[in-house]
Design a protein around this motif. Structure first.
Motif, PDB file in Angstrom:
ATOM      1  N   ALA A 254     -10.069   9.987 -10.485  1.00 41.44           N
ATOM      2  CA  ALA A 254     -10.157   8.534 -10.476  1.00 41.44           C
ATOM      3  C   ALA A 254     -10.425   8.047  -9.057  1.00 41.44           C
ATOM      4  O   ALA A 254     -10.232   8.775  -8.081  1.00 41.44           O
ATOM      5  N   ALA A 255     -10.860   6.799  -8.964  1.00 41.44           N
ATOM      6  CA  ALA A 255     -11.167   6.211  -7.663  1.00 41.44           C
ATOM      7  C   ALA A 255     -10.831   4.730  -7.682  1.00 41.44           C
ATOM      8  O   ALA A 255     -10.712   4.114  -8.746  1.00 41.44           O
TER       9      ALA A 255
ATOM     10  N   ILE B  23      -8.977   0.112 -10.231  1.00 40.05           N
ATOM     11  CA  ILE B  23      -8.729   1.529 -10.485  1.00 40.05           C
ATOM     12  C   ILE B  23      -9.681   1.978 -11.583  1.00 40.05           C
ATOM     13  O   ILE B  23      -9.722   1.372 -12.655  1.00 40.05           O
ATOM     14  N   GLU B  24     -10.440   3.007 -11.314  1.00 44.07           N
ATOM     15  CA  GLU B  24     -11.407   3.483 -12.303  1.00 44.07           C
ATOM     16  C   GLU B  24     -11.187   4.968 -12.590  1.00 44.07           C
ATOM     17  O   GLU B  24     -11.285   5.805 -11.688  1.00 44.07           O
TER      18      GLU B  24
ATOM     19  N   CYS C  69      -1.026   6.627  -6.450  1.00 41.78           N
ATOM     20  CA  CYS C  69      -1.688   7.406  -5.395  1.00 41.78           C
ATOM     21  C   CYS C  69      -2.823   6.603  -4.767  1.00 41.78           C
ATOM     22  O   CYS C  69      -2.985   6.590  -3.539  1.00 41.78           O
ATOM     23  N   LEU C  70      -3.600   5.917  -5.588  1.00 42.81           N
ATOM     24  CA  LEU C  70      -4.699   5.101  -5.060  1.00 42.81           C
ATOM     25  C   LEU C  70      -4.163   3.911  -4.276  1.00 42.81           C
ATOM     26  O   LEU C  70      -4.650   3.602  -3.183  1.00 42.81           O
ATOM     27  N   LEU C  71      -3.156   3.228  -4.815  1.00 44.80           N
ATOM     28  CA  LEU C  71      -2.590   2.072  -4.121  1.00 44.80           C
ATOM     29  C   LEU C  71      -1.987   2.464  -2.778  1.00 44.80           C
ATOM     30  O   LEU C  71      -2.059   1.697  -1.802  1.00 44.80           O
TER      31      LEU C  71
ATOM     32  N   THR D  85      -8.566  10.152  -6.163  1.00 43.63           N
ATOM     33  CA  THR D  85      -7.418  10.998  -6.467  1.00 43.63           C
ATOM     34  C   THR D  85      -7.746  11.932  -7.614  1.00 43.63           C
ATOM     35  O   THR D  85      -8.619  11.648  -8.438  1.00 43.63           O
ATOM     36  N   MET D  86      -7.041  13.049  -7.645  1.00 43.41           N
ATOM     37  CA  MET D  86      -7.034  13.924  -8.809  1.00 43.41           C
ATOM     38  C   MET D  86      -5.594  14.037  -9.276  1.00 43.41           C
ATOM     39  O   MET D  86      -4.662  13.977  -8.469  1.00 43.41           O
ATOM     40  N   ALA D  87      -5.419  14.184 -10.590  1.00 42.83           N
ATOM     41  CA  ALA D  87      -4.068  14.183 -11.140  1.00 42.83           C
ATOM     42  C   ALA D  87      -3.970  15.133 -12.311  1.00 42.83           C
ATOM     43  O   ALA D  87      -4.979  15.566 -12.889  1.00 42.83           O
TER      44      ALA D  87
END
Length: 248
Positions: free
Chosen positions: A101-102, A108-109, A140-142, A211-213
């Protein structure tokens, strides 16, 4: 139908011929290189010019803006395929669903997910973009945004509980983000979906926040940190050869 397919094939040959000449080429030369009769080439060149795939300048034909968009679309598809293939590799390596995601244009996408029937991904039961405070990907993105960008995000997507385990309020979320170690995994347990635990790691993708999750069912929670550490090591080993593009 065969006639239509043949026309498309001939038009593509003309585009390929025009694309091989950076300064453009006249109709006769393009017809010869595409192996087409001159009247057929003239007809197709007029059509391609009308649709914006070619431009006529000083008696020669050059690629037009529509051809550039066509090329960009092909490149985007290639990049997406690369991401999907890479996620499948990581999924098999760690034995869990993998997400990429990015944070793009203020949202958030979730770009791609790779899972299996035996290890399904977490179902998006609540709007993923609006609940970033509740899942590991969003947290994680935030955490990679500056305070101003986070405030803008919260103004559009207020923090609120969606399960009994969701972070209670904005202050609690900001305290958690402040306490996060740089490049450390972000972990959440049943904050987004009951019965599911997740972890995310920041990914360097140029200037883009990504991010990767991974996710696991609650009864496999003891595997969570091991699996995300394994993901981090696998990603670290391959980032030198993989270029994750989010321009898709």
């Amino acid at each position: 139908m065969p006639t239509l397919i043949g026309s498309v094939q001939r038009a593509l040959r003309l585009l390929e011929a025009a694309g091989s000449h950076s300064e453009g080429a006249p109709a006769k030369q393009l017809a010869r290189e595409a192996g087409l009769p001159l009247p057929t080439a003239y007809h197709l060149l007029r059509t391609l010019t009308h649709e914006g795939y070619l431009r006529r300048e000083g008696g020669v034909f050059v690629l037009g803006p529509a051809a550039g968009r066509l090329a960009d679309g092909g490149l985007q598809q290639k990049r997406r395929s690369m991401i999907v293939d890479s996620l499948a590799y990581f999924r098999d390596a760690v034995g869990a669903p993998v997400y990429f995601a990015a944070y793009r244009e203020g949202e958030i996408e979730l770009i791609a997910v790779s899972d299996t029937p035996d290890g399904p991904a977490c179902e998006e039961w609540a709007d993923f973009r609006a609940t970033g405070h509740a899942h590991a990907i969003g947290q994680c993105l935030l955490s990679q945004l500056d305070e101003r960008a986070r405030k803008d995000h919260y103004d559009r997507h207020p923090v609120g509980a969606i399960t009994p385990y969701t972070v209670a309020d904005l202050r609690s979320l900001e305290n958690r983000i402040a306490a996060m170690g740089r490049n450390r995994p972000v972990v959440e347990r049943q904050e987004y979906a009951l019965g599911t635990v997740c972890a995310a790691i920041p990914i360097t993708a140029g200037d883009t926040i990504a991010t990767m999750a991974i996710s696991l069912p609650l009864h496999q929670e003891e595997r969570l940190l091991y699996v995300v550490d394994r993901l981090r090591s696998e990603v670290g080993a391959l980032l030198s050869t993989l270029s994750f593009s989010i321009s898709i």
